[in-house]
Enzyme design. Structure first.
Site, mmCIF file in Angstrom:
data_model
loop_
_atom_site.group_PDB
_atom_site.id
_atom_site.type_symbol
_atom_site.label_atom_id
_atom_site.label_comp_id
_atom_site.label_asym_id
_atom_site.label_seq_id
_atom_site.Cartn_x
_atom_site.Cartn_y
_atom_site.Cartn_z
ATOM 1 N N ASN A 9 0.872 -1.168 0.000
ATOM 2 C CA ASN A 9 0.000 0.000 0.000
ATOM 3 C C ASN A 9 0.915 1.226 0.000
ATOM 4 O O ASN A 9 1.490 1.564 1.029
ATOM 5 C CB ASN A 9 -0.890 -0.025 1.254
ATOM 6 C CG ASN A 9 -1.728 1.243 1.375
ATOM 7 O OD1 ASN A 9 -1.750 2.082 0.469
ATOM 8 N ND2 ASN A 9 -2.414 1.395 2.505
ATOM 9 N N LYS A 11 0.189 4.251 -0.291
ATOM 10 C CA LYS A 11 -0.437 5.451 0.274
ATOM 11 C C LYS A 11 -0.180 6.649 -0.667
ATOM 12 O O LYS A 11 -0.147 6.469 -1.886
ATOM 13 C CB LYS A 11 0.040 5.678 1.706
ATOM 14 C CG LYS A 11 -0.162 4.407 2.575
ATOM 15 C CD LYS A 11 0.070 4.594 4.024
ATOM 16 C CE LYS A 11 -0.158 3.270 4.752
ATOM 17 N NZ LYS A 11 -0.018 3.383 6.190
ATOM 18 N N HIS A 95 -9.425 1.229 5.048
ATOM 19 C CA HIS A 95 -8.151 1.481 5.721
ATOM 20 C C HIS A 95 -8.380 2.462 6.876
ATOM 21 O O HIS A 95 -9.202 3.378 6.753
ATOM 22 C CB HIS A 95 -7.133 2.044 4.729
ATOM 23 C CG HIS A 95 -5.749 2.023 5.284
ATOM 24 N ND1 HIS A 95 -5.305 2.963 6.185
ATOM 25 C CD2 HIS A 95 -4.733 1.141 5.122
ATOM 26 C CE1 HIS A 95 -4.055 2.672 6.536
ATOM 27 N NE2 HIS A 95 -3.687 1.560 5.904
ATOM 28 N N GLU A 97 -6.774 4.907 7.837
ATOM 29 C CA GLU A 97 -6.565 6.319 7.472
ATOM 30 C C GLU A 97 -7.809 6.892 6.799
ATOM 31 O O GLU A 97 -8.112 8.079 6.947
ATOM 32 C CB GLU A 97 -5.314 6.436 6.584
ATOM 33 C CG GLU A 97 -4.050 6.238 7.423
ATOM 34 C CD GLU A 97 -2.878 5.628 6.676
ATOM 35 O OE1 GLU A 97 -2.861 5.660 5.430
ATOM 36 O OE2 GLU A 97 -1.965 5.109 7.357
ATOM 37 N N GLU A 167 -5.116 -4.817 10.626
ATOM 38 C CA GLU A 167 -4.115 -3.766 10.817
ATOM 39 C C GLU A 167 -4.419 -3.012 12.117
ATOM 40 O O GLU A 167 -5.217 -2.050 12.104
ATOM 41 C CB GLU A 167 -4.149 -2.777 9.649
ATOM 42 C CG GLU A 167 -3.861 -3.394 8.307
ATOM 43 C CD GLU A 167 -3.314 -2.361 7.311
ATOM 44 O OE1 GLU A 167 -2.209 -2.589 6.825
ATOM 45 O OE2 GLU A 167 -3.975 -1.351 7.060
ATOM 46 N N GLY A 173 2.693 2.416 10.799
ATOM 47 C CA GLY A 173 3.658 3.513 10.654
ATOM 48 C C GLY A 173 4.385 3.882 11.927
ATOM 49 O O GLY A 173 5.016 4.939 11.993
ATOM 50 N N SER A 212 3.661 -1.962 10.380
ATOM 51 C CA SER A 212 5.109 -2.017 10.629
ATOM 52 C C SER A 212 5.735 -3.359 10.262
ATOM 53 O O SER A 212 6.664 -3.824 10.936
ATOM 54 C CB SER A 212 5.421 -1.636 12.088
ATOM 55 O OG SER A 212 5.026 -0.300 12.335
HETATM 56 O O1 LIG Z 1 -1.152 0.884 6.792
HETATM 57 C C1 LIG Z 1 -0.418 -0.007 6.438
HETATM 58 C C2 LIG Z 1 -0.701 -0.779 5.219
HETATM 59 O O2 LIG Z 1 -1.991 -0.560 4.764
HETATM 60 C C3 LIG Z 1 0.806 -0.356 7.187
HETATM 61 O O3 LIG Z 1 1.704 0.712 7.100
HETATM 62 P P1 LIG Z 1 3.208 0.498 7.634
HETATM 63 O O4 LIG Z 1 3.702 -0.803 7.044
HETATM 64 O O5 LIG Z 1 3.949 1.692 7.131
HETATM 65 O O6 LIG Z 1 3.119 0.423 9.130
#
Ligand SMILES: O=C(CO)COP(=O)(O)O
Length: 255
Positions: A9, A11, A95, A97, A167, A173, A212
């Site tokens: 992903n 982003k 997601h 976010e 997640e 992150g 992560s």
């Molecule tokens: O949100 C994520 C994947 O959709 C995970 O992000 P990270 O791997 O940067 O923690």
């Protein structure tokens, strides 16, 4: 027998140069890997470039979001029909976010799930608890509510061929991944929860872990029986790290 799926992903990251370089390097690094599905979800802007650069490889295309509507006066949106048209296959919905910054509800996400299924696309349904919910012991309650939004409206059958990404929001992150044992416990809970509605559907559904995941911790996570690959954020922007994660999934499940 489930095959793992490792999906990147990206982003809100990328440029013409970066897409070309990253996908070209991924192709090289992954040319001999078998036994693990691989997908990348670049920003919509770069889907076509990623598709052209990945052409002829085993790298599948994905997207990070979709609108409920197929066409019409919905400024700024992208439809499932368009994603299908450009060759995207795995579509991330729900997601954290988007739940946080765009106030997406469980109900809206379940509707997106239905639209994707109708178009023959594969939903990658993200679920997971916040840090406060985790500390309050509400992980299972949150995950079952997020799954039930789909189960109770579309039925267990909707999960046939679908992907769930667990997640935990506190792990995204932050560099603080869930431990393999923590993640396995929640993955098993999710599978058992779906099994109450349909055991065969629960057995085949891919449940990815996200939060992560990196080149160093992937193998141990994939060693867990209910962790079927990963949804990778930051580490998916580096070809060598992402390839190491894909290889770890292929090795764990081929073992
Ligand atoms: O949100 C994520 C994947 O959709 C995970 O992000 P990270 O791997 O940067 O923690």
């Amino acid at each position: 027998m489930r095959h793992p799926l490792v999906m990147g992903n990206w982003k809100l990251n990328g440029s013409t140069h970066m897409v070309h370089e990253l996908v070209t390097n991924l192709r090289k690094e992954l040319s001999s890997v078998v036994g693990c599905g691989v997908a990348i979800a670049p920003p919509m802007m770069y889907l076509d470039l990623a598709k052209q650069t990945a052409a002829g490889s085993h790298i599948h295309l994905g997207a990070q979001n979709v609108d409920l509507n197929l066409s019409g006066a919905f400024t700024g949106e992208t439809s499932a029909a368009m994603l299908k048209d450009v060759g995207a296959k795995y579509i991330i919905i729900g997601h954290s976010e988007r739940r946080t910054y765009h106030a997406e509800s469980d109900e809206l996400i379940a509707k997106k799930f239905a639209v994707l299924k109708e178009q023959g696309l594969i939903p990658v349904l993200c679920i997971g608890e916040t840090e406060a919910e985790n500390e309050a012991g509400k992980t299972e309650e949150v995950c079952s509510r997020q799954i039930d939004a789909v189960l109770n409206t579309l039925g267990a059958q909707a999960f046939e061929g679908a992907v769930i990404a667990y997640e935990p929001v506190w792990a995204i992150g932050t560099g603080k991944s869930a431990t393999p044992a923590q993640a396995q416990a929640v993955h098993k809970f999710i599978r058992d929860h779906i099994a109450k509605a349909d055991a065969a559907i629960a057995e085949q559904v891919i449940i990815q872990y996200g939060g992560s995941v990196n080149a160093a911790n992937a193998a141990e996570l994939f060693g867990q029986p209910d962790i079927d690959g990963a949804l990778v954020g930051g580490a998916s922007l580096k070809a060598d790290a992402f390839a190491t994660i894909v290889k770890a999934a292929a090795e764990a499940k081929n073992a």
